[in-house]
Design a protein around this motif. Structure first.
Motif, PDB file in Angstrom:
ATOM      1  N   VAL A 157       0.860  -1.197   0.000  1.00  0.00           N
ATOM      2  CA  VAL A 157       0.000   0.000   0.000  1.00  0.00           C
ATOM      3  C   VAL A 157       0.891   1.239   0.000  1.00  0.00           C
ATOM      4  N   PRO A 158       0.760   2.109  -1.013  1.00  0.00           N
ATOM      5  CA  PRO A 158       1.602   3.314  -1.035  1.00  0.00           C
ATOM      6  C   PRO A 158       1.328   4.197   0.185  1.00  0.00           C
ATOM      7  N   SER A 159       2.364   4.902   0.616  1.00  0.00           N
ATOM      8  CA  SER A 159       2.218   5.683   1.846  1.00  0.00           C
ATOM      9  C   SER A 159       1.150   6.764   1.723  1.00  0.00           C
ATOM     10  N   PHE A 160       0.950   7.322   0.503  1.00  0.00           N
ATOM     11  CA  PHE A 160      -0.060   8.373   0.420  1.00  0.00           C
ATOM     12  C   PHE A 160      -1.468   7.792   0.544  1.00  0.00           C
ATOM     13  N   VAL A 161      -1.627   6.522   0.107  1.00  0.00           N
ATOM     14  CA  VAL A 161      -2.945   5.879   0.253  1.00  0.00           C
ATOM     15  C   VAL A 161      -3.181   5.549   1.720  1.00  0.00           C
ATOM     16  N   LEU A 162      -2.166   4.949   2.350  1.00  0.00           N
ATOM     17  CA  LEU A 162      -2.297   4.592   3.760  1.00  0.00           C
ATOM     18  C   LEU A 162      -2.545   5.849   4.599  1.00  0.00           C
ATOM     19  N   GLY A 163      -1.808   6.911   4.298  1.00  0.00           N
ATOM     20  CA  GLY A 163      -1.974   8.161   5.034  1.00  0.00           C
ATOM     21  C   GLY A 163      -3.393   8.684   4.931  1.00  0.00           C
ATOM     22  N   LEU A 164      -3.922   8.709   3.719  1.00  0.00           N
ATOM     23  CA  LEU A 164      -5.274   9.224   3.538  1.00  0.00           C
ATOM     24  C   LEU A 164      -6.305   8.312   4.211  1.00  0.00           C
ATOM     25  N   LEU A 165      -6.044   6.997   4.183  1.00  0.00           N
ATOM     26  CA  LEU A 165      -6.967   6.068   4.853  1.00  0.00           C
ATOM     27  C   LEU A 165      -6.979   6.321   6.362  1.00  0.00           C
ATOM     28  N   LEU A 166      -5.798   6.502   6.921  1.00  0.00           N
ATOM     29  CA  LEU A 166      -5.707   6.772   8.365  1.00  0.00           C
ATOM     30  C   LEU A 166      -6.415   8.079   8.718  1.00  0.00           C
ATOM     31  N   VAL A 167      -6.239   9.088   7.855  1.00  0.00           N
ATOM     32  CA  VAL A 167      -6.913  10.370   8.095  1.00  0.00           C
ATOM     33  C   VAL A 167      -8.427  10.178   8.040  1.00  0.00           C
ATOM     34  N   LEU A 168      -8.863   9.409   7.047  1.00  0.00           N
ATOM     35  CA  LEU A 168     -10.303   9.187   6.886  1.00  0.00           C
ATOM     36  C   LEU A 168     -10.895   8.546   8.146  1.00  0.00           C
ATOM     37  N   VAL A 169     -10.179   7.583   8.690  1.00  0.00           N
ATOM     38  CA  VAL A 169     -10.703   6.858   9.860  1.00  0.00           C
ATOM     39  C   VAL A 169     -10.525   7.684  11.138  1.00  0.00           C
ATOM     40  N   PHE A 170      -9.286   8.098  11.404  1.00  0.00           N
ATOM     41  CA  PHE A 170      -8.987   8.669  12.724  1.00  0.00           C
ATOM     42  C   PHE A 170      -9.239  10.176  12.835  1.00  0.00           C
ATOM     43  N   ALA A 171      -9.231  10.880  11.715  1.00  0.00           N
ATOM     44  CA  ALA A 171      -9.478  12.328  11.780  1.00  0.00           C
ATOM     45  C   ALA A 171     -10.903  12.649  11.345  1.00  0.00           C
ATOM     46  N   VAL A 172     -11.295  12.117  10.191  1.00  0.00           N
ATOM     47  CA  VAL A 172     -12.601  12.503   9.642  1.00  0.00           C
ATOM     48  C   VAL A 172     -13.743  11.758  10.333  1.00  0.00           C
ATOM     49  N   GLN A 173     -13.643  10.422  10.426  1.00  0.00           N
ATOM     50  CA  GLN A 173     -14.751   9.648  10.984  1.00  0.00           C
ATOM     51  C   GLN A 173     -14.774   9.695  12.511  1.00  0.00           C
ATOM     52  N   LEU A 174     -13.659   9.376  13.133  1.00  0.00           N
ATOM     53  CA  LEU A 174     -13.647   9.292  14.597  1.00  0.00           C
ATOM     54  C   LEU A 174     -13.319  10.631  15.267  1.00  0.00           C
ATOM     55  N   GLY A 175     -12.609  11.482  14.556  1.00  0.00           N
ATOM     56  CA  GLY A 175     -12.273  12.793  15.123  1.00  0.00           C
ATOM     57  C   GLY A 175     -11.280  12.712  16.270  1.00  0.00           C
ATOM     58  N   TRP A 176     -10.517  11.636  16.338  1.00  0.00           N
ATOM     59  CA  TRP A 176      -9.578  11.481  17.450  1.00  0.00           C
ATOM     60  C   TRP A 176      -8.294  12.273  17.234  1.00  0.00           C
ATOM     61  N   LEU A 177      -7.874  12.385  16.013  1.00  0.00           N
ATOM     62  CA  LEU A 177      -6.568  12.992  15.738  1.00  0.00           C
ATOM     63  C   LEU A 177      -6.677  14.038  14.627  1.00  0.00           C
ATOM     64  N   PRO A 178      -5.793  15.016  14.635  1.00  0.00           N
ATOM     65  CA  PRO A 178      -5.820  16.011  13.545  1.00  0.00           C
ATOM     66  C   PRO A 178      -5.342  15.407  12.228  1.00  0.00           C
ATOM     67  N   SER A 179      -5.818  15.987  11.144  1.00  0.00           N
ATOM     68  CA  SER A 179      -5.520  15.400   9.828  1.00  0.00           C
ATOM     69  C   SER A 179      -4.232  15.943   9.212  1.00  0.00           C
ATOM     70  N   GLY A 180      -3.735  17.045   9.708  1.00  0.00           N
ATOM     71  CA  GLY A 180      -2.507  17.586   9.124  1.00  0.00           C
ATOM     72  C   GLY A 180      -2.013  18.792   9.889  1.00  0.00           C
ATOM     73  N   GLY A 181      -0.816  19.251   9.514  1.00  0.00           N
ATOM     74  CA  GLY A 181      -0.225  20.399  10.193  1.00  0.00           C
ATOM     75  C   GLY A 181       0.777  19.954  11.245  1.00  0.00           C
ATOM     76  N   GLN A 182       1.341  20.948  11.959  1.00  0.00           N
ATOM     77  CA  GLN A 182       2.383  20.643  12.936  1.00  0.00           C
ATOM     78  C   GLN A 182       2.211  21.548  14.135  1.00  0.00           C
ATOM     79  N   GLU A 183       1.101  21.375  14.828  1.00  0.00           N
ATOM     80  CA  GLU A 183       0.853  22.285  15.938  1.00  0.00           C
ATOM     81  C   GLU A 183       1.041  21.632  17.298  1.00  0.00           C
ATOM     82  N   SER A 184       0.976  20.320  17.360  1.00  0.00           N
ATOM     83  CA  SER A 184       1.165  19.639  18.646  1.00  0.00           C
ATOM     84  C   SER A 184       1.678  18.237  18.362  1.00  0.00           C
ATOM     85  N   TRP A 185       2.005  17.502  19.444  1.00  0.00           N
ATOM     86  CA  TRP A 185       2.491  16.129  19.257  1.00  0.00           C
ATOM     87  C   TRP A 185       1.421  15.248  18.632  1.00  0.00           C
TER      88      TRP A 185
END
Lengths: 522, 313
Positions: free
Chosen positions: B141-169
């Motif tokens: 799985v290419p890293s950009f696909v995996l990255g977007l999948l993780l964002v979709l699950v953990f940032a967009v759907q669950l809202g647990w983590l930010p989807s991008g940027g560098q503001e905190s750990w």
């Protein structure tokens, strides 16, 4: 209610005694994040250097020109840092400056700041700081006839041009004409440090700029239009479209800019979001290189123009969300807008006839194309090439990586390439004469030269006779779009911004994003 | 040993010179930085003035000698776009990149090597197949696909983590996982095959036959011998610490060296691109040198026969 000096002092002391969080809580204005593809192409916020679409998006929030533009309305000129202006003669305009305006560093705005902003220190070079060549060259291009600024009083200035200029007021509305604070400029250790944090009079002041990452602006509550509606406005650089949309959907951003047309329906299908925007003051066109041996013949260029199905491009690639303009002109040109002009119609039979007349034998014509520098650029190029092939034209699509490669090689080696044209002032002289006239890059590169057109371009730029100017303008369009084509208009560009549906905000007819009170919650 | 080190250092120097030369030539052949930086509608005299100001109007060979001479004096040039020293610009971004790549490397090592060993020790079992299934998935799985999948699950759907940027750990978690998973999969596959090869060797059977406990056989005999191919891969991973996150940094809008490289290449900001490539080459060469030395530590036969070690590298 009368407030005595003593009670005012008590009130002040009481407010100082309040803990900081209590003061912060009193400000209920939101923090807004805008996910953008790019904050600044030059990594500076100095509009004399950042003459770009992305620079246009942000500038109005922190700096202001003398003459404003109604960006979300009809693009008309409006009072800005000048409350009024008056023509003295063909070359001279007097401006009355707005009083009570403050810069972000607390300094009062005066005529001296206007003189400084258009002076050698900031604009022309040879002053207190070493100004980049790009700044000086840009200023010469935008203010080609600028002679001087005379300070007539603390709140009155006179702008003098070296030649008659009917759009001198309009030039004072350009993004490069924003007013900067002299003291802050002089205090900056270098030009670059100034350009990373310029001090202006806009509704938001620059809190922090991290190039390629984030621009953070804070509300400037002493702004002359009153308190801005947003406490903190952030432009986050997010190059990937999918990542920008994700930021919007996850709630990390309230706006996501530069949304491609094919993403609009998907975003708008979520009831929480909508996509604002549409056609803007920017037109996509193809430009020819007359120096190419095949394209030297205007009949070939005319045939190419008749082989492009513009309406099909707009329907297929833009979902009908933009339009085919009436040549390289915009409705806000007002009395200079020629409503009966049309672009050459899609007519393959006429194209074939022109090719026969030209004696075209299938010689190759190179078409250098960047990969989606413009929205839908590659797909549009492919449609165009197929349209040309259908009438017998042999156009070779050459994908290149940058503008340097587009202009590379001997002048006879370049054929066709994509370009866009924007107009920010309600007259064709700046856009057409400036770009395609004798001082424009195509003329200087010997890419397009037509003596009659050049003479008319000069006249359009300096004539003050409005009826005559309409005639000149009509003839110019006829030459450059039909008789001896320099370019082929494709369609108006469109700009789309995804946003939260519950935020009342209007997109401008340009790349400008306006976050003033007048465009927030309205 | 001195001869061994000397030959390695000489080879490293030649590699770096070749990288620098190659980057210089390719960048100058692939677009005029003056035209790119000044913009499409810049008048020719403005473009010419820019070329003169930055020495781009000089013959390429002369530019190369100037550039190379400056490097020898520690001057890596100035950014045409930013105006500051290229090394300063790059140095500013290195901490951000290392904040992703070092934790990602720890994940790669912590997950990949134990998973590979476990799979090898349970060859053809359910555990082996499950580990390899995950490894192949992570590897392909290419890293950009995996990255977007993780964002979709953990940032967009669950809202647990930010989807991008560098503001905190918290902003670093998804990019680190994205990078770590792919690398762990690679390491798991290499470790497994290396272990399987070693476990089939006669000395392993001999040790077992002599009654050495299986755990001691694995730790004392199998693992050290299986380490050489794994160390080679880890060496490459360490070498790519500086600029190994180009795609992930773009997907997650992480302002590291990778993002800087993308922007600098697009703008033909020659000094910055050359500075990054030089740094990457130096890191990679250093990592290879360390790997070469580790070969000697892991396998005494290589220590005594430097020529064979060269072949192994």
């Amino acid at each position: 209610m009368k407030i005595s000096r003593r009670s005012a002092l008590k009130l002040g002391a009481a407010s100082l005694a309040l803990p900081a969080p209590a003061i912060a809580q009193a400000d209920s204005r939101p923090t807004v994040t805008v996910a953008v593809q790019n904050i600044s192409t030059s990594n500076t916020l100095e509009m004399l250097r950042e003459q770009s679409n992305v620079g246009t998006r942000i500038f109005r929030n922190y700096v202001e020109p003398l003459v404003d533009t109604d960006w979300v309305g009809d693009m008309s000129l409006q009072p800005g840092l000048a409350t009024a202006w008056e023509r003295v003669d063909d070359r001279t305009v007097d401006f009355t400056l707005r009083q009570g305006v403050r810069f972000h560093n607390g300094d009062a705005f005066t005529a001296d700041d206007v003189a400084f902003s258009f002076g050698p220190d900031r604009m022309w070079g040879g002053g207190a700081k070493e100004v980049p060549t790009a700044v000086v060259q840009g200023a010469r291009r935008i203010f080609p006839g600028f002679e001087r600024i005379e300070v007539l009083g603390p709140h009155r200035v006179r702008v003098v041009n070296s030649v008659p200029d009917i759009v001198l007021e309009g030039r004072m509305a350009r993004t490069a004409a924003v007013i900067a604070n002299r003291r802050a400029f002089m205090a900056a250790p270098s030009w670059m440090e100034w350009a990373r944090k310029p001090v202006g009079t806009g509704p938001y002041s620059i809190a922090e700029y991290r190039p390629d990452q984030m621009l953070t602006l804070d509300a400037f509550d002493a702004h002359w239009q009153g308190r801005p509606p947003i406490r903190r406005l952030r432009f986050a650089e997010v190059p990937e479209v999918a990542s920008r949309v994700n930021m919007l959907v996850s709630g990390e951003a309230q706006f996501a800019s530069d949304i491609p047309p094919d993403q609009i329906e998907r975003i708008a299908s979520d009831p929480r979001f909508e996509v604002a925007g549409g056609p803007i003051n920017n037109t996509r066109y193809l430009v020819f290189n007359q120096a190419h041996p095949v394209l030297a013949n205007p009949l070939i260029r005319r045939a190419m123009s008749h082989s492009i199905d513009r309406e099909a491009i707009v329907a297929a690639l833009w979902g009908g969300r933009t339009t085919v303009p009436r040549g390289l002109q915009w409705e806000f040109y007002a009395d200079m807008y020629l409503a009966d002009v049309e672009v050459p119609k899609f007519d393959p039979a006429e194209a074939r006839r022109l090719l026969r007349e030209a004696g075209y034998r299938g010689e190759a014509i190179p078409y250098r194309c960047l990969n989606n520098y413009y929205t839908n650029q590659t797909a549009t190029a492919q449609i165009n090439v197929e349209g040309w092939r259908a009438v017998g034209l042999n156009v070779e699509l050459q994908m290149v990586e940058n503008w340097g490669q587009i202009q590379a090689g001997d002048k006879t080696s370049r054929g066709v390439h994509d370009w866009s044209a924007a107009a920010a002032v309600n007259d064709p002289s700046i856009q057409m004469s400036g770009t395609w006239g004798r001082a424009g890059a195509p003329w200087l590169r010997e890419q397009y030269r037509n003596e009659e057109f050049g003479t008319l371009a000069d006249e359009l730029e300096t004539s003050m006779d409005r009826p005559r100017r309409r005639i000149v303008w009509r003839r110019m369009l006829e030459i450059i779009e039909r008789e001896d084509p320099g370019y082929v208009v494709l369609h108006r560009n469109a700009n789309f911004t995804a946003k939260r549906r519950d935020i009342a905000w209007r997109a401008a007819q340009s790349f400008v994003m306006d976050f003033r009170a007048s465009n927030w919650g309205a | 040993m001195i001869r061994f080190l000397g030959s390695r250092l000489l080879r490293a120097a030649i590699t770096i010179i070749m990288v620098v030369t190659f980057a210089f030539i390719v960048l100058r052949l692939s677009g005029d930085p003056a035209q790119i930086i000044m913009g499409a509608d810049a008048p020719p005299e403005a473009v010419d003035a820019f070329r003169t100001a930055w020495g781009l109007d000089q013959p390429v060979l002369l530019q190369y000698f100037h550039y190379f001479g400056a490097i020898l004096q520690g001057d890596l040039g100035r950014s045409m776009r930013d105006g500051r020293d290229a090394i300063v610009l790059v140095a500013e971004r290195i901490p951000a990149t290392l904040a992703l790549t070092i934790p990602a490397l720890i994940i790669k090592l912590g997950l990949g090597i134990p998973a590979g060993i476990t799979a090898a020790l349970h060859r053809n079992s359910f555990i082996d197949r499950a580990v390899m299934l995950l490894a192949v998935a992570g590897f392909t799985v290419p890293s950009f696909v995996l990255g977007l999948l993780l964002v979709l699950v953990f940032a967009v759907q669950l809202g647990w983590l930010p989807s991008g940027g560098q503001e905190s750990w918290r902003h670093a978690i998804l990019p680190i996982i994205t990078m770590g998973v792919g690398g762990a999969a690679v390491l798991a596959r290499f470790t497994r095959s290396a272990m399987l090869e070693v476990l089939g060797q006669p000395y392993i059977r001999t040790a077992s036959a002599k009654g050495v406990p299986w755990r001691a056989v694995v730790w004392g005999h199998a693992l050290p011998n299986a380490a050489i191919p794994t160390v080679t891969i880890v060496g490459f991973m360490v070498g790519s610490l500086i600029a190994g996150a180009v795609v992930v940094e773009s997907v997650f809008s992480w302002p590291g060296v990778g993002r800087l490289l993308v922007v600098a290449v697009a703008n033909r900001d020659l000094a910055v691109v050359q500075c990054i490539l030089l740094l990457v080459a130096a890191t990679m060469v250093t990592a290879n040198l360390v790997v070469d030395l580790l070969y000697g530590l892991l396998d005494p036969r290589l220590r005594n026969q430097p020529k064979r070690a060269t072949g192994a590298a």
